[in-house]
Design an enzyme around this catalytic site. Structure first.
Site, short mmCIF file in Angstrom:
data_model
loop_
_atom_site.label_atom_id
_atom_site.label_comp_id
_atom_site.label_asym_id
_atom_site.label_seq_id
_atom_site.Cartn_x
_atom_site.Cartn_y
_atom_site.Cartn_z
N HIS A 1 10.99 -21.56 -59.87
CA HIS A 1 11.21 -21.18 -58.47
C HIS A 1 10.92 -22.36 -57.54
CE1 HIS A 1 10.34 -16.78 -59.66
NE2 HIS A 1 11.58 -16.79 -59.21
N CYS B 1 2.90 -15.94 -56.73
CA CYS B 1 3.63 -14.82 -57.34
C CYS B 1 2.84 -13.52 -57.33
CB CYS B 1 3.95 -15.09 -58.81
SG CYS B 1 4.06 -16.79 -59.24
#
Ligand code: CIR
Length: 260
Positions: free
Chosen positions: A168, A255
């Site tokens: 990401h 996250c």
């Protein structure tokens, strides 16, 4: 005044499930240990709470082994929340599991309806704009759909690119304050942070780049002493959290929560 890019009153987390061994990973370096992950998760939640924030802890979801990585399911902004559309098929169903909690917290909840995909891990909200990195999980159509929604709320969105082989965008960067970004040199070299103050993680400590600024604290993964020292000298209050088990599933500090 509150700075919405790093000052928060609430966070949502989800406890890891015993199915974590089935969690996605780019490279298999062994299975995470549930006890270790739960202990680290508890330390993470208590660090968030120590800033005075309310933390909503959701129960584990056995059917979704990556569901503790709640950040990927939504983008939370002061004006409302936007439900994401993960690019990983095994994670699509996590969004419906998060929806009731966000509807209880926000009057305005929108959703990415597709056909594009976008995951929260690719979105960095700074003091002046929303940066979204295209990646294997986030495509142009997903970014375009998000851009339309946030434009209605007065935000400008800039599409950037996640380096190849990096899960990401935020695997390689984090916000330290409204104008300061912690990043790997490889991501900064792409030029996407022009105009910001950029602090580089130490050479060989690339995994330290996924940190979070949460109120007065910076939560970072333990085991990156040179980056921790640099941030400490720059005046940030650091809390180090054991990320050994989450790292086996390519997860890190950002996250594990939705922050708003
Ligand atoms: C995945 O591959 O989707 C999970 N194993 C890790 C997700 C990490 N999320 C994030 O960086 N926002």
């Amino acid at each position: 005044m509150q700075n919405p890019s790093y000052e928060f009153t609430r966070a949502i987390t989800r406890r890891p499930a015993s199915s974590i061994a089935d969690g996605l990973r780019a490279e298999d370096m062994g299975n995470p240990d549930l006890e270790g992950m739960l202990a680290a998760h508890a330390a993470y939640v208590s660090a968030l709470r120590s800033t005075g924030a309310e933390v909503i802890e959701l129960p584990p979801l056995e059917a979704f082994p990556d569901a503790q990585f709640v950040e990927d399911t939504a983008l939370c902004l002061p004006q409302g929340a936007i439900l994401m559309r993960p690019g990983a098929p095994s994670r699509l169903g996590e969004v419906a599991e998060m929806t009731p909690t966000l509807r209880a917290c926000y009057d305005d909840v929108r959703e990415i309806t597709g056909p594009g995909h976008i995951e929260g891990g690719d979105i960095l909200v700074t003091g002046r704009e929303i940066l979204v990195g295209r990646s294997d999980r986030t495509d142009a159509a997903g970014v375009a759909e998000l851009a339309e929604i946030v434009a209605e709320w007065g935000h400008s969105l800039r599409e950037v690119f996640t380096p190849p082989g990096v899960l990401h965008f935020k695997t390689d960067c984090s916000l330290m304050d409204a104008e300061t970004i912690l990043a790997t040199k490889r991501l900064d070299a792409s030029g996407c942070f022009e105009g910001y103050r950029v602090l580089h993680v130490a050479e060989g400590e690339e995994a330290a780049a996924n940190a979070i600024r949460f109120n007065n604290l910076v939560l970072m993964a333990a085991g990156f002493p040179r980056t921790a020292e640099m941030l400490d000298k720059a005046g940030y209050e650091i809390v180090e959290i054991d990320n050994t088990d989450c790292a086996l599933l390519d997860g890190g500090m950002s996250c594990l929560s939705l922050r708003f």
